[in-house]
Scaffold this active site. Structure first.
Site, PDB file in Angstrom:
ATOM      1  N   ASN A  12      94.279  15.663  -5.329  1.00  0.00           N
ATOM      2  CA  ASN A  12      95.600  16.181  -4.620  1.00  0.00           C
ATOM      3  C   ASN A  12      96.818  15.835  -5.709  1.00  0.00           C
ATOM      4  O   ASN A  12      97.285  14.767  -5.724  1.00  0.00           O
ATOM      5  CB  ASN A  12      95.786  15.257  -3.308  1.00  0.00           C
ATOM      6  N   LYS A  14      99.595  16.691  -5.056  1.00  0.00           N
ATOM      7  CA  LYS A  14     100.964  16.450  -4.192  1.00  0.00           C
ATOM      8  C   LYS A  14     102.057  17.615  -5.009  1.00  0.00           C
ATOM      9  O   LYS A  14     101.683  18.682  -5.495  1.00  0.00           O
ATOM     10  CB  LYS A  14     101.346  15.191  -4.185  1.00  0.00           C
ATOM     11  N   HIS A 100      97.987  15.398   5.838  1.00  0.00           N
ATOM     12  CA  HIS A 100      98.169  14.350   5.105  1.00  0.00           C
ATOM     13  C   HIS A 100      99.164  13.494   5.559  1.00  0.00           C
ATOM     14  O   HIS A 100     100.282  13.961   6.028  1.00  0.00           O
ATOM     15  CB  HIS A 100      98.442  14.823   3.637  1.00  0.00           C
ATOM     16  N   GLU A 102     101.757  12.046   4.036  1.00  0.00           N
ATOM     17  CA  GLU A 102     103.017  12.593   3.724  1.00  0.00           C
ATOM     18  C   GLU A 102     103.522  13.649   4.491  1.00  0.00           C
ATOM     19  O   GLU A 102     105.038  13.829   4.530  1.00  0.00           O
ATOM     20  CB  GLU A 102     102.935  12.765   2.214  1.00  0.00           C
ATOM     21  N   SER A 215      94.867   4.997  -3.773  1.00  0.00           N
ATOM     22  CA  SER A 215      94.574   4.288  -5.042  1.00  0.00           C
ATOM     23  C   SER A 215      93.275   4.176  -5.423  1.00  0.00           C
ATOM     24  O   SER A 215      92.649   3.112  -6.180  1.00  0.00           O
ATOM     25  CB  SER A 215      94.921   2.834  -4.587  1.00  0.00           C
TER      26      SER A 215
HETATM   27  P1  13P Z   1      96.828   7.991  -4.587  1.00  0.00           P
HETATM   28  O1  13P Z   1      95.587   8.334  -5.228  1.00  0.00           O
HETATM   29  O2  13P Z   1      97.981   8.230  -5.781  1.00  0.00           O
HETATM   30  O3  13P Z   1      97.077   6.678  -4.236  1.00  0.00           O
HETATM   31  O4  13P Z   1      96.971   8.997  -3.521  1.00  0.00           O
HETATM   32  C1  13P Z   1      96.118   9.046  -2.571  1.00  0.00           C
HETATM   33  C2  13P Z   1      96.495  10.296  -1.580  1.00  0.00           C
HETATM   34  O5  13P Z   1      97.351  10.271  -0.871  1.00  0.00           O
HETATM   35  C3  13P Z   1      95.546  11.605  -1.983  1.00  0.00           C
HETATM   36  O6  13P Z   1      95.696  12.613  -0.954  1.00  0.00           O
END
Ligand code: 13P
Length: 260
Positions: A12, A14, A100, A102, A215
């Site tokens: 992802n 983002k 998600h 976010e 993470s």
């Molecule tokens: P990180 O791997 O940067 O912690 O993000 C996880 C995430 O939100 C994947 O959708």
């Protein structure tokens, strides 16, 4: 559980990436997956403006599937800024992320909206990757399992037949922080999700993939994906680098081979 579902490793990006980084990622990963047939599904979710470029760079390589980062809860029409499930299909997508944390945070998406999005995705032949996860405060209050079960109960489309959905467990406090839950906590949550699915979807619940996100890095991916009900991972930051991401894919492949 008789057999483990084929695992899935999803990138992802983002709201990250440039035309140049996207092209390099796509071309590099395409070459690697063509010369190494992996025992796992690989998915990449770039931002929409880079979609076509990644699609071209992958050269219609079947080993890597494109994934939207979101889809609208409605069909085409007057909804500025949104992207419909049918548009994602036309753009070459097979998967779409919905719910998600976010998006739940930035756009106030409720479980009902997430369910509507997941349902539209399924209707149009996309596999929704439905994201759930508790906040730090909810975990500290001992409510993590209850919160996640409630999110799943309200966000999943109606499981009438053996439709393909993926559940991504992403504790909000582990996203982008470098803080990983204890392995026992991940294991407990994935087992709880599996048990919930068995009660709700019965015969084919064992086929639903439950992936972990938050993470995940090359150095910790192995110990996470080794857990019984962890069927892959959803990778944010570490997925932007094609070498780091490839290393996570290889780890998943090796683990799956040891089971078949
Ligand atoms: P990180 O791997 O940067 O912690 O993000 C996880 C995430 O939100 C994947 O959708």
């Amino acid at each position: 559980m008789s057999k483990r579902p084929r695992p899935l490793v999803a990138a992802n990006w983002k709201m990250n990436g440039t035309r140049s980084s996207a092209r390099t990622w796509g071309e590099t990963m395409s070459v690697r997956t063509l010369s190494n047939a992996l025992e796992c599904d690989i998915v990449v979710s770039p931002p929409m403006p880079l979609f076509d470029l990644v699609f071209q760079a992958l050269a219609q390589n079947e080993a890597i599937s494109l994934c939207g980062q979101d889809c609208a809860s409605r069909g085409n029409g007057p909804h500025t800024g949104d992207t419909s499930a049918e548009m994602l299909v036309e753009a070459g997508c097979r998967y779409v992320l919905v719910g998600h944390s976010e998006r739940r945070r930035d756009h106030g998406e409720s479980n009902a909206v997430v369910k509507a999005k997941a349902t539209r995705a399924v209707t149009h032949g996309l596999v929704p990757i439905i994201c759930v996860g508790e906040s730090q405060a909810q975990r500290e209050a001992g409510r993590a399992t209850q919160v996640v079960r409630s999110q799943i109960g309200r966000s999943l489309p109606d499981l009438t037949s053996g439709i393909d959905v993926v559940i991504a467990y992403e504790p909000v406090w582990a996203i982008g922080t470098g803080r990983l839950p204890e392995l026992a906590e991940i294991s407990e949550m994935h087992d709880s999700i599996r048990n919930y699915l068995i009660r709700r979807a019965q015969t084919w619940a064992g086929d639903i993939r439950i992936i972990y996100g938050g993470s995940v890095k090359a150095i910790n991916a192995g110990k996470i994906m080794r857990l019984q009900n962890v069927n892959g991972c959803l990778v944010g930051g570490a997925s932007l680098d094609e070498d780091d991401f490839w290393s996570i894919c290889i780890t998943c492949d090796n683990l799956q081979r040891s089971h078949i």
